[in-house]
Design an enzyme around this catalytic site. Structure first.
Site, PDB file in Angstrom:
ATOM      1  CB  THR A 113      -2.420   4.776   3.966  1.00 20.60           C
ATOM      2  OG1 THR A 113      -2.881   4.612   2.638  1.00 20.60           O
ATOM      3  CG2 THR A 113      -1.988   6.205   4.193  1.00 20.60           C
ATOM      4  CB  THR A 115      -0.890   6.037   0.521  1.00 16.09           C
ATOM      5  OG1 THR A 115      -1.637   4.867   0.247  1.00 16.09           O
ATOM      6  CG2 THR A 115      -1.456   7.176  -0.325  1.00 16.09           C
ATOM      7  CB  THR A 126      -5.606   5.004   7.227  1.00 14.05           C
ATOM      8  OG1 THR A 126      -5.381   3.979   6.255  1.00 14.05           O
ATOM      9  CG2 THR A 126      -6.235   4.378   8.458  1.00 14.05           C
ATOM     10  N   GLY A 127      -7.907   4.783   5.140  1.00 14.23           N
ATOM     11  CA  GLY A 127      -9.184   4.233   4.689  1.00 14.23           C
ATOM     12  C   GLY A 127      -9.608   4.874   3.378  1.00 14.23           C
ATOM     13  CB  SER A 177      -0.896   0.047   1.235  1.00 19.05           C
ATOM     14  OG  SER A 177      -1.711  -1.068   1.279  1.00 19.05           O
ATOM     15  NE  ARG A 217      -8.630   7.423  -4.809  1.00 14.99           N
ATOM     16  CZ  ARG A 217      -8.130   7.190  -3.603  1.00 14.99           C
ATOM     17  NH1 ARG A 217      -6.846   6.981  -3.452  1.00 14.99           N
ATOM     18  NH2 ARG A 217      -8.907   7.154  -2.547  1.00 14.99           N
TER      19      ARG A 217
HETATM   20  N1  ASP Z   1      -6.513   6.778   2.323  1.00 10.15           N
HETATM   21  C1  ASP Z   1      -5.817   6.133   1.235  1.00 10.15           C
HETATM   22  C2  ASP Z   1      -6.419   6.561  -0.063  1.00 10.15           C
HETATM   23  O1  ASP Z   1      -7.621   6.765  -0.142  1.00 10.15           O
HETATM   24  C3  ASP Z   1      -5.871   4.664   1.284  1.00 10.15           C
HETATM   25  C4  ASP Z   1      -5.549   3.996   2.568  1.00 10.15           C
HETATM   26  O2  ASP Z   1      -5.566   4.586   3.624  1.00 10.15           O
HETATM   27  O3  ASP Z   1      -5.248   2.843   2.481  1.00 10.15           O
HETATM   28  O4  ASP Z   1      -5.688   6.622  -1.027  1.00 10.15           O
END
Ligand code: ASP
Length: 326
Positions: free
Chosen positions: A187, A205, A238-239, A85, A215
């Site tokens: 991330t 990330t 994160t997320g 990631s 994106r």
């Molecule tokens: N927040 C990150 C994103 O949307 C992804 C992640 O936290 O894994 O790119």
């Protein structure tokens, strides 16, 4: 490959066992204190990151600035081919390109960021160079790469054979659904308080696996993936970045701390803001935060989010509290 866990659809069970349902129909933050309340230097990061914390702690012990601590820490997963990631080894977008997002913020409110950066392993150090060497906050794509190369960064292929194989496998169905928790790594957002009591943060990330080409997520956006105000504290997210961006997540956490919430309360309230306004049932968002007093907090929508905390030389990985329960 990574051990991923998907959130299980609990809908039909909730009628039978109401305790499986959400905690309340009207989201309310709890008033419980944060997981820690000790002043002094510390490092906190999203997910299980013991190696990153070892590197960060070594720099902390040298008495360096918090910005040096967080940069050193997050460079570890950036260079790890097994971390799918972040940085080298990150899973590509649906066109097979590894594109990196990162940002960094220091105790003076200075900020640097790169988005859609290709072929440069340490996006966080490029973000720091943007902060220190340009009049700008954010560079993107080709321009970010050009700047990195002009500043001595090496061009290299970040798509490992394992990540390429995962992408080729994904292409067979090409179904896109963000994965809720990536348990081994995700991330990395890291916050540190140095020996002088100053706070800085970093977030880096490769973004969501198999995202659309072009994106950009929340991670390089100051105020979304990361925000630091040295008078108050710092926060990282994160997320699913789209939900964090729509709610200015990390900025919100810091502003809630400014209004008197503990870091734990602030993380909870920011997550509940998403729960209240967005369709959150199949998505994960997690926050971590620290305030000037060295109190920390962590909270997520779904279970399965954890964070790493190093304090007094001890490193511990803890499951964050979550809105939905296991
Ligand atoms: N927040 C990150 C994103 O949307 C992804 C992640 O936290 O894994 O790119």
């Amino acid at each position: 490959m990574v051990n991923r866990r998907r959130f299980l659809g609990l809908g039909p069970l909730i009628g039978l066992f109401p305790s499986l349902a959400f905690r309340s129909t009207q989201p309310q933050p709890t008033t419980t204190p944060g997981p820690t309340a000790q002043p002094g230097p510390l490092v906190i990061s999203t997910w299980k990151q013991p190696k990153a914390h070892a590197a960060a702690q070594a720099v902390l012990e040298q008495g360096k600035r918090a910005i040096d601590i967080v940069e050193a820490g997050v460079r570890v997963p950036e260079a790890d081919p097994n971390d799918t990631s972040v940085g080298y080894g990150g899973l590509p977008d649906r066109d097979g390109r590894v594109t990196l997002d990162a940002c960094i913020m220091d105790e003076h409110g200075n900020a640097g960021s790169v988005t859609y950066l290709e072929n440069i392993m340490h996006a966080i150090s490029v973000a720091r160079a943007v902060m220190e060497k340009t009049p700008h906050v954010m560079l993107s794509g080709e321009g970010a790469q050009k700047f990195a190369l002009a500043n001595g960064f090496k061009k290299e292929n970040l798509l490992t054979p394992a990540a390429k194989a995962a992408w080729q496998n994904w292409l067979k169905t090409a179904k896109y659904k963000p994965v809720i928790n990536i348990e081994r790594h995700d991330t990395i957002g890291m916050l540190a308080i140095d020996k002088a009591g100053n706070i800085s943060g970093a977030c880096t990330t490769s973004g969501l696996a198999f995202k659309m080409n072009g994106r950009v997520g929340d991670s390089p956006i100051i105020g979304a993936g990361l925000f630091v105000d040295n008078e108050i504290g710092g926060a990282c997210a994160t997320g699913l970045g789209e939900l964090v961006m729509r709610t200015c997540g990390s900025f919100l956490v810091v502003e809630l701390m400014r209004q008197g919430r503990t870091p734990q309360q602030a993380c909870e309230e920011a997550a509940l803001r998403i729960v209240k306004k967005q369709d959150y049932k199949d998505i994960q968002v997690g926050f971590i935060a620290v305030n000037k007093q060295g109190e920390t907090g962590a909270y997520s929508i779904q279970p399965g989010f954890n964070y790493t905390l190093t304090q007094n030389g001890q490193t511990q990985v803890t499951d964050a509290r979550s809105y939905l329960k296991k």
